[in-house]
Scaffold this active site. Structure first.
Site, mmCIF file in Angstrom:
data_model
loop_
_atom_site.group_PDB
_atom_site.id
_atom_site.type_symbol
_atom_site.label_atom_id
_atom_site.label_comp_id
_atom_site.label_asym_id
_atom_site.label_seq_id
_atom_site.Cartn_x
_atom_site.Cartn_y
_atom_site.Cartn_z
ATOM 1 C CE1 TYR A 1 -4.039 -3.019 5.500
ATOM 2 C CE2 TYR A 1 -3.577 -0.691 5.109
ATOM 3 C CZ TYR A 1 -3.837 -1.963 4.623
ATOM 4 O OH TYR A 1 -3.880 -2.170 3.269
ATOM 5 C CE LYS B 1 -1.487 -4.632 3.346
ATOM 6 N NZ LYS B 1 -1.732 -5.959 2.810
ATOM 7 C CB SER C 1 -0.847 -0.009 1.269
ATOM 8 O OG SER C 1 -1.394 1.252 1.508
HETATM 9 P P1 NAD Z 1 -10.903 -7.450 1.040
HETATM 10 O O1 NAD Z 1 -11.116 -7.466 2.501
HETATM 11 O O2 NAD Z 1 -12.067 -7.194 0.152
HETATM 12 O O3 NAD Z 1 -10.234 -8.832 0.563
HETATM 13 C C1 NAD Z 1 -9.359 -9.566 1.396
HETATM 14 C C2 NAD Z 1 -9.819 -11.012 1.358
HETATM 15 O O4 NAD Z 1 -8.928 -11.789 2.161
HETATM 16 C C3 NAD Z 1 -11.222 -11.224 1.919
HETATM 17 O O5 NAD Z 1 -11.969 -12.008 1.018
HETATM 18 C C4 NAD Z 1 -10.989 -11.960 3.245
HETATM 19 O O6 NAD Z 1 -12.054 -12.839 3.527
HETATM 20 C C5 NAD Z 1 -9.677 -12.674 2.966
HETATM 21 N N1 NAD Z 1 -8.844 -12.969 4.150
HETATM 22 C C6 NAD Z 1 -8.408 -12.121 5.106
HETATM 23 N N2 NAD Z 1 -7.609 -12.770 5.975
HETATM 24 C C7 NAD Z 1 -7.519 -14.056 5.549
HETATM 25 C C8 NAD Z 1 -6.832 -15.204 6.013
HETATM 26 N N3 NAD Z 1 -6.071 -15.183 7.106
HETATM 27 N N4 NAD Z 1 -6.964 -16.356 5.314
HETATM 28 C C9 NAD Z 1 -7.742 -16.416 4.197
HETATM 29 N N5 NAD Z 1 -8.413 -15.362 3.715
HETATM 30 C C10 NAD Z 1 -8.296 -14.188 4.389
HETATM 31 O O7 NAD Z 1 -9.734 -6.403 0.750
HETATM 32 P P2 NAD Z 1 -9.215 -5.799 -0.640
HETATM 33 O O8 NAD Z 1 -9.623 -4.366 -0.696
HETATM 34 O O9 NAD Z 1 -9.538 -6.692 -1.749
HETATM 35 O O10 NAD Z 1 -7.656 -5.814 -0.356
HETATM 36 C C11 NAD Z 1 -6.824 -6.894 -0.753
HETATM 37 C C12 NAD Z 1 -5.422 -6.640 -0.254
HETATM 38 O O11 NAD Z 1 -4.961 -5.387 -0.752
HETATM 39 C C13 NAD Z 1 -5.320 -6.557 1.268
HETATM 40 O O12 NAD Z 1 -4.102 -7.164 1.670
HETATM 41 C C14 NAD Z 1 -5.267 -5.072 1.539
HETATM 42 O O13 NAD Z 1 -4.594 -4.765 2.713
HETATM 43 C C15 NAD Z 1 -4.493 -4.575 0.313
HETATM 44 N N6 NAD Z 1 -4.760 -3.165 0.000
HETATM 45 C C16 NAD Z 1 -6.049 -2.751 -0.160
HETATM 46 C C17 NAD Z 1 -6.302 -1.403 -0.433
HETATM 47 C C18 NAD Z 1 -7.723 -0.910 -0.571
HETATM 48 O O14 NAD Z 1 -7.949 0.290 -0.456
HETATM 49 N N7 NAD Z 1 -8.712 -1.758 -0.848
HETATM 50 C C19 NAD Z 1 -5.242 -0.484 -0.534
HETATM 51 C C20 NAD Z 1 -3.928 -0.966 -0.375
HETATM 52 C C21 NAD Z 1 -3.703 -2.315 -0.112
#
Ligand code: NAD
Ligand code: UDP
Length: 330
Positions: free
Chosen positions: A148, A152, A124
């Site tokens: 959080y 990362k 991120s």
């Molecule tokens: P999201 O919550 O929609 O998707 C994450 C998925 O991971 C979910 O389906 C959840 O059920 C699953 N999950 C979480 N912990 C788990 C575990 N221990 N075992 C198995 N499954 C697990 O989030 P997203 O927005 O799709 O983000 C995906 C990744 O990108 C994350 O790592 C997040 O930190 C990173 N990210 C997101 C953003 C954003 O703004 N959406 C920005 C920067 C980074």
């Protein structure tokens, strides 16, 4: 390639699954559904024409995760699984450190054991901390402001050290800016539990009448109109960036910003939403949200040069598709 997508039923993982299948990869999903719904699997099958193999497992469960590598010859991993709510990470730091770090460690340990040489990680822009934009991959990282963000930064270090110790383990650290929007079908999108923390899902809920008013957090920043400026990126562009990253992964550690390179203020985004969708979004200006920075946008030139990837969709498509999904999503 056979690609294991952890968190593949979540917001970014589901869109990436579609793009991977479109590019003839075979997708195996591991998700524990902590922040997603099983219905997304059927929607993916409808949109992609193929049902990905699905394991409902926790990525921190080493034995269950290893079974996936025994059952399939995995060529590459895209690791999305993680908890992502900044505010919640402050009140539940141990849950965040445990889930996000243990999953990364176990997954990379198993990859090394099974000779999987391609690993793409969801990082991120938060790892840059508060420093002047445009943010470039070679900038020194500054302290993050919440657990959080720290997960990362720490995951980046864990993967970097693992790659240095295991030269066959190539890593791509993708630093996302602000992913928004939805698949153009309106079938899948961002569906957070409870009251959204992020701007776009909050705006769509206000437009739908489920929330009364948007609070704009501060109009006294040193920006074009005083409101916070961010680099919003359409989730489908972001998904395509993952396909390029895993297909073009070079050895060692590769870091890429995935953003548009363009900053948009809160008011610009809200006005675009109202104009494109012809719907009102009532808002009040309130005080700044603690921990927020004024401006954050990417220098996205490295991904273009090295991966041949560039965001193509603009703010109008982002607000259009976010609203389409919200209307479909009952
Ligand atoms: P999201 O919550 O929609 O998707 C994450 C998925 O991971 C979910 O389906 C959840 O059920 C699953 N999950 C979480 N912990 C788990 C575990 N221990 N075992 C198995 N499954 C697990 O989030 P997203 O927005 O799709 O983000 C995906 C990744 O990108 C994350 O790592 C997040 O930190 C990173 N990210 C997101 C953003 C954003 O703004 N959406 C920005 C920067 C980074
Ligand atoms: N924001 C806002 N009201 C909200 C949510 C967010 O004004 O209800 C602002 C926030 O202050 C920031 C921008 O919108 O300037 C993007 O915030 P978001 O939480 O979506 O992403 P961040 O960049 O903070 O991770």
């Amino acid at each position: 390639m056979n690609i294991l997508v952890t968190g593949g039923l979540g917001f970014i993982g589901s869109h990436t699954t579609i793009e991977l299948i479109k590019n003839n990869h075979t997708v195996i999903i591991a998700d524990n559904l902590i922040n997603s719904k099983i219905e997304v699997l059927d929607k993916l099958s409808t949109l992609a024409g193929i049902q990905p193999t699905f394991y409902q497992i926790d990525v921190t469960d080493e034995a269950k995760l290893e079974e996936v590598f025994v059952n399939h010859k995995i060529d590459g991993v895209i690791h999305f699984a993680g908890l992502k709510a900044v505010g919640e990470s402050v009140s539940k730091p141990l849950e965040y450190y445990y889930n996000n770090l243990v999953s990364t460690m176990i997954l990379s340990k198993i990859c090394v054991k099974y000779g999987v040489s391609k690993f793409v990680f969801s990082s991120s822009a938060t790892v840059y901390g508060d420093q002047p934009s445009p943010l470039k991959e070679d900038m020194e990282l500054k302290k993050t402001t919440n657990p959080y963000g720290e997960t990362k930064a720490m995951s980046e270090r864990i993967l970097t050290d693992t790659s240095i110790a295991n030269p066959n383990f190539a890593v791509s650290l993708l630093r996302y800016f602000n992913p928004v929007g939805a698949h153009e079908s309106g079938f899948i999108g961002e569906d957070p539990n409870g009251i959204p923390n992020n701007l776009m899902p909050f705006v769509t809920k206000v437009a739908k009448g489920q929330l009364e008013k948007l609070s704009v957090f501060g109009n006294d920043y040193d920006t074009i109109d005083g409101t916070g400026v961010r680099d919003y990126i359409h989730v489908v562009d972001l998904a395509k960036g993952h396909v390029k990253a895993i297909e073009n992964l070079k050895e060692g550690v590769n870091i890429y910003n995935l953003g548009t390179g363009k900053g948009t203020s809160v008011l610009e985004l809200v006005n675009a939403f109202m104009k494109v969708n012809d719907i009102d979004v009532p808002f009040d200006i309130v005080g700044r949200r603690p921990g927020d920075i004024a401006t954050c946008f990417a220098d996205a030139s490295k991904a273009e040069k090295e991966l041949g990837w560039k965001a193509e969709l603009g703010i109008d498509e982002m607000v259009r598709d976010a609203w389409k999904f919200e209307q479909n999503n009952r």
